[in-house]
Design a protein around this motif. Structure first.
Motif, short mmCIF file in Angstrom:
data_model
loop_
_atom_site.label_atom_id
_atom_site.label_comp_id
_atom_site.label_asym_id
_atom_site.label_seq_id
_atom_site.Cartn_x
_atom_site.Cartn_y
_atom_site.Cartn_z
N ASP A 51 -70.79 -97.14 75.60
CA ASP A 51 -71.18 -98.54 75.66
C ASP A 51 -70.84 -99.09 77.05
O ASP A 51 -69.66 -99.15 77.42
CB ASP A 51 -70.43 -99.36 74.60
CG ASP A 51 -70.60 -98.79 73.20
OD1 ASP A 51 -71.58 -98.05 72.97
OD2 ASP A 51 -69.76 -99.09 72.34
N GLU A 79 -70.68 -104.01 80.08
CA GLU A 79 -69.99 -105.02 79.29
C GLU A 79 -69.08 -105.95 80.08
O GLU A 79 -68.35 -106.75 79.50
CB GLU A 79 -69.19 -104.33 78.17
CG GLU A 79 -70.11 -103.66 77.14
CD GLU A 79 -69.36 -102.97 76.01
OE1 GLU A 79 -69.89 -102.97 74.89
OE2 GLU A 79 -68.25 -102.43 76.26
N HIS A 105 -78.04 -102.18 73.58
CA HIS A 105 -76.86 -102.32 72.73
C HIS A 105 -76.84 -103.75 72.19
O HIS A 105 -76.16 -104.62 72.71
CB HIS A 105 -75.62 -102.01 73.56
CG HIS A 105 -74.43 -101.58 72.75
ND1 HIS A 105 -74.52 -100.90 71.56
CD2 HIS A 105 -73.10 -101.74 72.98
CE1 HIS A 105 -73.32 -100.66 71.09
NE2 HIS A 105 -72.44 -101.15 71.93
N SER A 119 -76.46 -107.06 69.59
CA SER A 119 -75.27 -107.57 68.91
C SER A 119 -75.54 -108.90 68.24
O SER A 119 -76.54 -109.57 68.51
CB SER A 119 -74.15 -107.75 69.95
OG SER A 119 -73.03 -108.44 69.43
N HIS A 138 -74.36 -103.03 68.07
CA HIS A 138 -72.98 -103.01 68.51
C HIS A 138 -72.03 -103.57 67.46
O HIS A 138 -72.37 -104.49 66.71
CB HIS A 138 -72.84 -103.85 69.78
CG HIS A 138 -71.44 -104.21 70.15
ND1 HIS A 138 -70.60 -103.34 70.81
CD2 HIS A 138 -70.71 -105.33 69.93
CE1 HIS A 138 -69.43 -103.91 71.00
NE2 HIS A 138 -69.46 -105.12 70.47
N HIS A 160 -66.20 -95.10 73.32
CA HIS A 160 -66.26 -96.54 73.61
C HIS A 160 -65.84 -96.81 75.05
O HIS A 160 -64.74 -96.45 75.47
CB HIS A 160 -65.37 -97.33 72.66
CG HIS A 160 -65.94 -97.48 71.30
ND1 HIS A 160 -65.59 -96.67 70.24
CD2 HIS A 160 -66.89 -98.33 70.82
CE1 HIS A 160 -66.28 -97.03 69.17
NE2 HIS A 160 -67.07 -98.04 69.49
#
Length: 257
Positions: A9, A12, A63, A65, A112, A224
């Motif tokens: 992932d 971010e 990803h 969410s 996610h 992760h």
């Protein structure tokens, strides 16, 4: 030769707040689950990550969410189907635009955090995510938890899927992820994790938290990116795999289920 996908992932960070080491991870993994702004990620950082993935030939996935930056997308939300469909369409569309500008394309979707866990068994929210993917681009592959009902739900709706296992998470005897609220839910020892993933890749089994052995059929393994040990874990998994003759390649070069 046995091949397996290694994903993480990424993208971010947010403004001055840095999350993970995308540059290092992109030199190790074969697929990048890139944040779309709802749980993390700002436009400039997302674009930088997607450009770096394109330069390294790493597959890019959306990803998506719940809208939950404060909780990093890890708080469950009882949203309506209409809201969820629109949210997922919005996020995929945003990343598709960024990917086009970076000279690459979005190839798959991986929900996610809380959304991922919720749709694993919640058919209503799962159907909304599937509807959104099909509305944007039915060629996109859905990445989901190995052995979870969402995979069959997506297949029956006409989507290709890829089953995923988690390198740095403990499993229950039923094959679910141990809640992050429980001690020992997140694993940190790179050597131990690499041995677990080697067993998964070669034998299709993994040891659950109670010591029992469970079967997991997965074509992709996630590390992760927000874990402080992420780079060391991913690097040790790849080193162990290559030493045993297992090639790390995007699942897109394999045959989707």
């Amino acid at each position: 030769m046995t091949t397996i996908d290694l994903n993480s992932d990424l993208g971010e960070g947010y403004g001055a707040w840095r999350m993970g080491d995308d540059e290092a991870m992109l030199s190790i993994v074969s697929s990048a689950n890139v944040a779309c702004g709802f749980h993390a990620g700002d436009p400039a950082g997302i674009l930088k990550t997607v450009k770096a993935a394109a330069e390294r030939g790493v597959s890019v996935g959306a990803h998506v969410s719940y809208p939950d930056r404060v909780g990093f997308g890890r708080r469950d939300m009882d949203v309506t189907s209409a809201e969820l469909v629109a949210d997922v369409i919005y996020q995929i569309g945003a990343l598709k635009g960024i990917a086009a500008a970076a000279g690459t394309q979005v190839r798959y979707v991986k929900p996610h955090g809380a959304l991922y866990n919720r749709i694993a068994t919640d058919a209503k929210q799962g159907a909304a995510v599937i509807e959104a993917i099909r509305a944007v681009d039915p060629s996109l592959v859905l990445m989901g938890l190995a052995n979870a009902p969402i995979l069959d739900l997506a297949r029956n709706a006409g989507l290709s899927v890829v089953a995923e296992a988690f390198a740095d998470r403990a499993y229950t005897p039923a094959g679910h992820l141990v809640s992050r609220r429980e001690p020992g839910a997140v694993l940190h020892d790179p050597a131990l994790i690499a041995r677990r993933m080697l067993r998964l890749a070669t034998d299709g089994t993994i040891e659950a938290a109670d010591g029992s052995v469970i079967r997991i059929d997965a074509k992709s393994i996630c590390v992760h990116g927000d874990s402080p040990d992420a780079v060391a874990i991913a690097r040790e998994i790849r080193r162990t795999f290559e030493a045993e003759g297992i090639a790390v390649r995007s699942f897109l070069t394999q045959s989707p289920a």
